[in-house]
Enzyme design. Structure first.
Site, PDB file in Angstrom:
ATOM      1  N   ASP A 150     -10.037 -79.293 -28.760  1.00  0.00           N
ATOM      2  CA  ASP A 150     -10.771 -78.077 -28.414  1.00  0.00           C
ATOM      3  C   ASP A 150     -10.196 -77.479 -27.139  1.00  0.00           C
ATOM      4  O   ASP A 150      -9.635 -78.185 -26.285  1.00  0.00           O
ATOM      5  CB  ASP A 150     -12.273 -78.345 -28.287  1.00  0.00           C
ATOM      6  CG  ASP A 150     -12.621 -79.315 -27.173  1.00  0.00           C
ATOM      7  OD1 ASP A 150     -11.894 -80.310 -26.977  1.00  0.00           O
ATOM      8  OD2 ASP A 150     -13.641 -79.086 -26.482  1.00  0.00           O
TER       9      ASP A 150
ATOM     10  N   GLU B  54     -14.529 -81.772 -25.734  1.00  0.00           N
ATOM     11  CA  GLU B  54     -14.242 -82.222 -24.369  1.00  0.00           C
ATOM     12  C   GLU B  54     -14.419 -81.066 -23.389  1.00  0.00           C
ATOM     13  O   GLU B  54     -14.930 -81.243 -22.293  1.00  0.00           O
ATOM     14  CB  GLU B  54     -12.822 -82.778 -24.264  1.00  0.00           C
ATOM     15  CG  GLU B  54     -12.559 -83.587 -22.991  1.00  0.00           C
ATOM     16  CD  GLU B  54     -12.072 -82.767 -21.798  1.00  0.00           C
ATOM     17  OE1 GLU B  54     -11.976 -83.321 -20.686  1.00  0.00           O
ATOM     18  OE2 GLU B  54     -11.792 -81.556 -21.973  1.00  0.00           O
ATOM     19  N   GLU B  55     -14.011 -79.868 -23.809  1.00  0.00           N
ATOM     20  CA  GLU B  55     -14.167 -78.702 -22.951  1.00  0.00           C
ATOM     21  C   GLU B  55     -15.610 -78.202 -22.936  1.00  0.00           C
ATOM     22  O   GLU B  55     -15.990 -77.430 -22.063  1.00  0.00           O
ATOM     23  CB  GLU B  55     -13.239 -77.568 -23.433  1.00  0.00           C
ATOM     24  CG  GLU B  55     -11.756 -77.901 -23.392  1.00  0.00           C
ATOM     25  CD  GLU B  55     -11.219 -78.032 -21.983  1.00  0.00           C
ATOM     26  OE1 GLU B  55     -11.996 -77.936 -21.015  1.00  0.00           O
ATOM     27  OE2 GLU B  55     -10.004 -78.242 -21.848  1.00  0.00           O
TER      28      GLU B  55
ATOM     29  N   GLU C  63      -4.302 -86.145 -20.687  1.00  0.00           N
ATOM     30  CA  GLU C  63      -4.654 -84.983 -19.877  1.00  0.00           C
ATOM     31  C   GLU C  63      -3.465 -84.537 -19.018  1.00  0.00           C
ATOM     32  O   GLU C  63      -2.620 -85.360 -18.639  1.00  0.00           O
ATOM     33  CB  GLU C  63      -5.842 -85.302 -18.972  1.00  0.00           C
ATOM     34  CG  GLU C  63      -7.171 -85.430 -19.686  1.00  0.00           C
ATOM     35  CD  GLU C  63      -7.743 -84.086 -20.119  1.00  0.00           C
ATOM     36  OE1 GLU C  63      -7.185 -83.036 -19.728  1.00  0.00           O
ATOM     37  OE2 GLU C  63      -8.736 -84.093 -20.856  1.00  0.00           O
TER      38      GLU C  63
END
Length: 377
Positions: free
Chosen positions: A73, A135-136, A164
């Site tokens: 995402d 995650e966002e 990341e």
């Protein structure tokens, strides 16, 4: 089957997976992984009709077991792009696209690295991927919910690498081996409204709130430690909603955030805030809080040292072991296995014209491939 990192990255960019949408991103990844022999599981968690899409894939059944974690995402593209944010444009050696740095490029590089190793020989253990579509966003039903499923089904890794974008400006600068915890608190103080000329008939909540914030901000929480900077309390909002100059308001509120190191636990800090509020506004205070993650540290043992060595060979950089920045899904993974983070350069993440050098993508493939071998795979 050898997987080209640029082509896979462009295929992922083409999916408009603005959180919470998936738009086929996990299906693109599934096809690539099943082509390499991975067994895949699509896992949806959350309220009916609002489930979060997740993907777990594993190749091999023996140890050592290395897991790669990430998310497909992305944040909204916004305005100001010089190219289609979902077009995967390559210009002047740069690959443009929303999420290429954070973190579709890292996912593509890891899959390409596994394919490169498999082209030479079978694995000596197991590789898995934990990829979430949340995650966002609020991160309630992504990695956090997949991890218990993994443990229950015998998929506990020996180590997890999160892709990341850990590097500020140049590939190979930084490995994250921990993160600070984060506590949000909204303090509301109820008073008694009245005329400013008759303060004895009122109870000004602003004065009580000021005293509370003065005490909270006046305390030195700690001075940091060997791996963390000092914890920080920041007041981010103070609201009264009073347009009149001659009225003592009925209530006042403030919002604060504490980014704390391993010297503290979130619950301990919350109890401190509650005690302070009760001292200055007995029976008149209300606190709404959220601990979005506890501080954690992965000791720099053999896997972290191996990752440093591989990065140095490929980039010439002695990667710094760091714990700064915001939170990531590593805060959930640390409860299951040791975890570290390393990926691309994050200078353009969440910005218009998010991009990474194609050369960095190819170098990251080499780093991940050599780390797989250094890990014993």
């Amino acid at each position: 089957m050898s997987i080209d990192v640029v082509e896979l990255a462009r295929s992922l960019i083409a999916c408009r997976s603005v959180t919470p949408a998936d738009d086929g991103a996990l299906a693109v990844l599934d096809r690539a992984l099943t082509g390499l022999g991975f067994a895949t599981e699509h896992l949806s968690f959350g309220p009916a009709g609002e489930e979060t899409p997740n993907l777990f894939a594993r190749l091999g059944s023996s140890g050592p077991h290395l897991c790669f974690a990430g998310h497909t995402d992305v944040v909204p593209p916004g305005d100001g792009w010089s190219a289609d944010p979902f077009g995967g444009t390559i210009r002047d050696g740069l690959l443009f696209g929303r999420g290429i740095a954070d973190m579709k490029g890292g996912i593509a590089a890891f899959v390409s690295a596994v394919s490169s190793l498999l082209a030479q020989r079978p694995l000596n253990g197991s590789v898995s991927l934990l990829i979430t579509g949340d995650e966002e966003g609020p991160a309630r039903h992504g990695t956090k919910d997949v991890l218990p499923w993994m443990v229950e089904h015998g998929h506990r890794p020996d180590f997890c690498l999160v892709g990341e974008p850990t590097n500020p400006m140049h590939l190979g600068e930084t490995i994250k081996i921990g993160r600070r915890g984060s506590l949000n608190a909204c303090i509301t103080i109820e008073g008694t409204q009245g005329h400013v000329a008759y303060p004895h008939l009122a109870d000004n909540p602003v004065h009580r709130l000021i005293a509370i914030l003065g005490e909270l901000t006046g305390r030195e929480l700690d001075r940091g430690n060997a791996h963390f900077s000092a914890s920080s309390l920041q007041v981010v909002s103070i609201d009264v909603g009073n347009p009149a100059t001659n009225v003592i308001p009925q209530k006042a509120s403030a919002v604060l955030n504490i980014r704390f190191n391993t010297e503290h636990r979130g619950e301990t800090l919350l109890r401190w805030i509650e005690a302070c509020v009760e001292r200055h506004a007995p029976g008149r205070g209300r606190i709404e809080s959220q601990i979005s993650g506890e501080a954690f540290l992965t000791e720099p043992a053999a896997p972290v040292r191996a990752l440093q060595d591989v990065i140095a060979r490929h980039t010439g950089n002695a990667a710094l072991l760091d714990t700064g920045g915001g939170t990531s899904d590593a805060r959930f993974i640390t409860s299951v296995c040791p975890v570290a983070e390393f990926g691309l350069v994050g200078a353009t993440m969440h910005k218009a014209d998010e991009c990474v050098p194609v050369a960095d993508l190819e170098t990251l493939v080499g780093i991940y491939r050599d780390f797989l071998e250094a890990f014993g795979l």
